[in-house]
Each structure stands twice: as structure tokens, then as C-alpha cells.
Design an enzyme around this catalytic site. Structure first.
Site, PDB file in Angstrom:
ATOM      1  N   HIS A 195      14.065   9.892  92.679  1.00 19.44           N
ATOM      2  CA  HIS A 195      12.978   9.375  91.896  1.00 19.44           C
ATOM      3  C   HIS A 195      12.890   9.758  90.300  1.00 19.44           C
ATOM      4  O   HIS A 195      12.562   9.166  89.673  1.00 19.44           O
ATOM      5  CB  HIS A 195      12.294   8.954  92.364  1.00 19.44           C
ATOM      6  CG  HIS A 195      11.386  10.242  92.775  1.00 19.44           C
ATOM      7  ND1 HIS A 195      11.556  11.218  93.918  1.00 19.44           N
ATOM      8  CD2 HIS A 195      10.138   9.802  92.739  1.00 19.44           C
ATOM      9  CE1 HIS A 195      10.144  12.037  94.108  1.00 19.44           C
ATOM     10  NE2 HIS A 195       9.323  10.508  93.700  1.00 19.44           N
ATOM     11  N   ASP A 196      12.884  11.356  90.866  1.00 19.23           N
ATOM     12  CA  ASP A 196      11.854  11.930  90.020  1.00 19.23           C
ATOM     13  C   ASP A 196      12.164  12.708  88.240  1.00 19.23           C
ATOM     14  O   ASP A 196      12.479  13.289  87.720  1.00 19.23           O
ATOM     15  CB  ASP A 196      10.696  13.308  89.426  1.00 19.23           C
ATOM     16  CG  ASP A 196       9.378  12.248  90.293  1.00 19.23           C
ATOM     17  OD1 ASP A 196       9.863  10.811  89.486  1.00 19.23           O
ATOM     18  OD2 ASP A 196       8.831  12.994  90.948  1.00 19.23           O
ATOM     19  N   LYS A 224      11.985  13.796  85.089  1.00 24.32           N
ATOM     20  CA  LYS A 224      10.583  14.552  84.639  1.00 24.32           C
ATOM     21  C   LYS A 224      11.666  15.971  83.473  1.00 24.32           C
ATOM     22  O   LYS A 224      11.038  16.428  82.688  1.00 24.32           O
ATOM     23  CB  LYS A 224      10.201  14.466  85.515  1.00 24.32           C
ATOM     24  CG  LYS A 224       9.165  13.603  85.659  1.00 24.32           C
ATOM     25  CD  LYS A 224       8.431  13.979  87.184  1.00 24.32           C
ATOM     26  CE  LYS A 224       6.752  12.784  87.138  1.00 24.32           C
ATOM     27  NZ  LYS A 224       6.262  13.542  88.539  1.00 24.32           N
ATOM     28  N   HIS A 235       9.379   8.296  81.930  1.00 21.44           N
ATOM     29  CA  HIS A 235      10.276   9.055  83.543  1.00 21.44           C
ATOM     30  C   HIS A 235      11.056   8.627  84.464  1.00 21.44           C
ATOM     31  O   HIS A 235      12.520   8.924  84.829  1.00 21.44           O
ATOM     32  CB  HIS A 235       9.727  10.429  83.761  1.00 21.44           C
ATOM     33  CG  HIS A 235       8.358   9.577  84.904  1.00 21.44           C
ATOM     34  ND1 HIS A 235       7.766   9.198  85.267  1.00 21.44           N
ATOM     35  CD2 HIS A 235       9.432   9.664  86.123  1.00 21.44           C
ATOM     36  CE1 HIS A 235       7.469   8.654  86.138  1.00 21.44           C
ATOM     37  NE2 HIS A 235       8.147   9.306  87.453  1.00 21.44           N
ATOM     38  N   HIS A 283      10.561   3.263  91.434  1.00 26.38           N
ATOM     39  CA  HIS A 283       8.937   3.819  92.220  1.00 26.38           C
ATOM     40  C   HIS A 283       7.921   3.855  91.888  1.00 26.38           C
ATOM     41  O   HIS A 283       6.611   3.683  92.374  1.00 26.38           O
ATOM     42  CB  HIS A 283       9.380   5.378  93.172  1.00 26.38           C
ATOM     43  CG  HIS A 283       9.369   6.497  91.871  1.00 26.38           C
ATOM     44  ND1 HIS A 283      10.132   6.355  90.370  1.00 26.38           N
ATOM     45  CD2 HIS A 283       8.176   7.384  91.289  1.00 26.38           C
ATOM     46  CE1 HIS A 283       9.901   7.446  89.363  1.00 26.38           C
ATOM     47  NE2 HIS A 283       8.762   7.914  90.084  1.00 26.38           N
ATOM     48  N   HIS A 284       8.073   3.884  90.249  1.00 26.29           N
ATOM     49  CA  HIS A 284       6.028   2.575  89.994  1.00 26.29           C
ATOM     50  C   HIS A 284       6.175   1.904  89.644  1.00 26.29           C
ATOM     51  O   HIS A 284       5.383   1.187  88.748  1.00 26.29           O
ATOM     52  CB  HIS A 284       6.878   3.882  88.632  1.00 26.29           C
ATOM     53  CG  HIS A 284       6.061   5.610  88.866  1.00 26.29           C
ATOM     54  ND1 HIS A 284       4.915   5.655  89.718  1.00 26.29           N
ATOM     55  CD2 HIS A 284       6.599   6.709  88.406  1.00 26.29           C
ATOM     56  CE1 HIS A 284       4.644   7.491  89.365  1.00 26.29           C
ATOM     57  NE2 HIS A 284       6.038   7.498  89.091  1.00 26.29           N
ATOM     58  N   ASP A 300       6.104   8.318  97.897  1.00 24.66           N
ATOM     59  CA  ASP A 300       5.672   9.254  95.952  1.00 24.66           C
ATOM     60  C   ASP A 300       4.221   8.976  96.631  1.00 24.66           C
ATOM     61  O   ASP A 300       3.825  10.096  95.882  1.00 24.66           O
ATOM     62  CB  ASP A 300       6.342   8.248  94.912  1.00 24.66           C
ATOM     63  CG  ASP A 300       6.168   9.028  93.685  1.00 24.66           C
ATOM     64  OD1 ASP A 300       6.280  10.182  93.899  1.00 24.66           O
ATOM     65  OD2 ASP A 300       5.525   8.601  93.123  1.00 24.66           O
TER      66      ASP A 300
END
Length: 319
Positions: free
Chosen positions: A179-180, A183, A208, A232-233, A261
């Protein structure tokens, strides 16, 4: 790479891809590994010399003789004699240097992928590869170490509480691991900043998840995983990012990753605070539910198994 059965055989080549041939040739390794490692070293050096010569967008052909000479000078020391001979031969035509331009490299990648047959891969093998990528992301900052693995484990556990099929739970775990990944484009200093972010820094942070989607979306078989990871955000009231989706547009799986998260981040030490207790975490999750941010049913599911979720969220750190 040694932790992944599928990539384990590549580990010694990667390990020695900057070892000089004068040292590498006498190592107790199969000759094939030595040559592949040294070939990667030579290609890496050519690419770096090519990039440095194009800083001002100069024509690469103006520097080809200089680059070839620099490689030739390292013959027998940095690079194997036979590999240098092969490079000098293939790099003589102009077409070789044209092929190093970005659009041609991208075209080569697309062609290679289109001609590669689709193969089924065991979940554990796939997870071991994805774990490598998540570790690279988390290693950018000591405060995010093991975050992705914790999110992955928690997302899979919550999925099992919902009685989702095993395959769906496995996909949730992969979404958590990745998910990240967006970044990777962000500076380490930004991830470790203890104070309030500026507007410019917030703008950097907000891209990101979109970068995560762009990285994953073209991988065959991971279309759904890329969506869940990228969302996820997103928030239930439409105030999230990058697409401002609302509750009707966010899948259950993406909602699970979002809660995982937030939960795992709160359970970890961060630059601006110590890790929170399970009760403190649940209080914040419930506040975000009331504010229209997180899914009420998913958070309720977590509340029913709060201490189990907490142990899973921090298990990656303990490991």
C-alpha cells in the site's frame, strides 16, 4: 532476496554486481554467476556515464567514444576482458546508443512483458517477493520499519473475521504489503519529520497512494490489489485522497486496508509520539468513524477483537 525462493538464485549476482573483476574472478563462485554479476556492473557503469553526459540534454552520440574509452580503460580490472570486448563490439553502431534513450527502454520493457507467458505463482512465493518491496519502502525511515508487514497481517486477519474467502484474504495481505510502495518517490527527511508539515510537504505526501496505483495497475492479476492499496487514504465522507471517493465507491477490502493502516500506524512509535495502547487506538478509530472517515462496521469488527488485532499489528515489529 535470499528470503524469497523465487529470487534466491539471483542474490549472489546482486551481491557482487559492484565487485571488481580483479577480485571477483578468484572467488569461489560458479563462473556463470561471476560473469552475470560483472555484466550487470558494466551495464550499470555505462548507464551512469550515459546519464551524466545528458544532464544538459546533449546528444549522447557526442559522448559515445569517451564512454567506450572509459570502459576500455577498466578492462581486466573492473571488468572481465571478454565482456569488455563484447561491449566494444555491440556499442560501435549508433543504434546501440539510440536504444538507451528512455522511450526505447520503455518500449523494450513493454515488448518483453507482452511476450512473457502468464504463469501461476504460489501465494507464499508471491508474498515473499512483495515482502521485499515492502521492506524497501519501510526501510526508508526507522519510524515506518515493519509498518507494511503489520498492515498486511492485520488486513488479512480482519478479512478472516468477515469470513472472506481465503483467496480474498491473501489478496488483502498483498494489498497491505504494497500500500505504501508509492513512498519510494518521497524524500526520507519528509517521512521522518517530527513537526507539522508545510502545504508543499502535504502535497508530496498526498501523491504516494496515486503512485502506488500507477506502479501496480499494469501487473497482470493484481488489478484489484492495486485498487485496494491505492485507496487506503480514501475516506467514507469523500474527504480522502487521491480520488475523493465516498462510501458508495470504496470497496470493503479498501476500507479494511484503511482501518488496518490507521491502527498499525497508531500502534507504532512515530517521530512525534510514542506507540499508543489498544484502548487509545480504539478511541481514535471510533472518533474517526463519528467524523465520517472510517467504516463503522470494520471498526466495530476490530473492537470485538481489539487485543488480537493489537498483537497482530505489532507482531511484525517484534519479528
Amino acid at each position: 532476496m535470499q528470503s524469497s525462493p523465487l529470487l534466491e538464485k539471483l542474490a549472489p549476482m546482486v551481491l557482487h554486481h559492484h565487485t571488481h573483476w580483479s577480485e571477483l574472478k578468484d572467488m569461489a563462485l560458479p563462473m556463470e554467476i561471476k560473469l552475470i554479476a560483472n555484466c550487470i556492473y558494466l551495464a550499470d557503469r555505462v548507464d551512469m556515464l550515459s546519464l551524466s553526459s545528458r544532464i544538459d540534454n546533449s546528444n549522447l552520440l557526442l559522448f559515445k567514444d569517451e564512454i567506450r574509452e572509459k570502459i576500455l580503460e577498466k578492462r581486466g580490472d573492473f571488468f572481465c576482458d571478454e565482456l569488455v570486448e563484447a561491449f566494444m563490439s555491440v556499442s560501435r553502431p549508433e543504434a546501440f546508443w539510440f536504444s538507451l534513450e528512455n522511450e526505447h527502454v520503455d518500449g523494450y520493457s513493454d515488448t518483453w512483458l507482452s511476450e512473457t507467458p502468464v504463469q501461476k505463482i504460489d501465494f507464499q512465493d508471491l508474498r515473499s517477493i512483495m515482502l521485499i518491496f515492502s521492506c524497501v519502502v519501510d526501510a526508508k525511515s526507522p519510524f515506518t520499519k515493519s509498518h507494511s508487514d503489520g498492515v498486511a497481517r492485520l488486513a488479512r486477519f480482519i478479512g478472516s473475521l468477515w469470513n472472506l474467502p481465503q483467496e480474498r484474504c491473501e489478496m488483502l495481505e498483498l494489498a497491505g504489503l504494497l500500500h505504501d510502495i508509492g513512498k519510494l518517490r518521497m524524500p526520507d527527511a519528509l517521512l521522518e519529520k517530527p513537526g507539522k508539515l508545510t502545504l508543499e510537504e502535504k502535497a508530496q505526501i498526498k501523491r504516494h497512494s496515486f503512485d502506488t496505483y500507477n506502479i501496480l495497475k499494469n501487473i497482470k492479476g493484481m488489478e484489484k490489489i492495486s485498487e485496494w492499496a491505492a485507496q487506503h487514504h480514501e475516506r467514507m465522507d469523500g474527504s480522502g485522497y487521491p480520488h475523493h471517493l465516498d462510501r458508495d465507491s470504496i470497496s470493503l477490502e479498501a476500507r479494511i486496508v484503511a482501518v488496518s493502516d490507521v491502527f498499525q500506524a497508531l500502534a507504532q512509535k512515530r517521530p512525534y509520539r510514542d506507540p499508543l495502547s489498544p484502548d487509545e487506538i480504539m478511541k481514535i478509530l471510533k472518533e474517526q468513524v463519528e467524523d465520517g472517515k472510517l467504516d463503522r462496521d470494520v471498526v466495530h469488527c476490530v473492537d470485538l477483537q481489539l487485543h488480537a488485532c493489537w498483537k497482530i499489528a505489532i507482531s511484525a515489529q517484534q519479528a
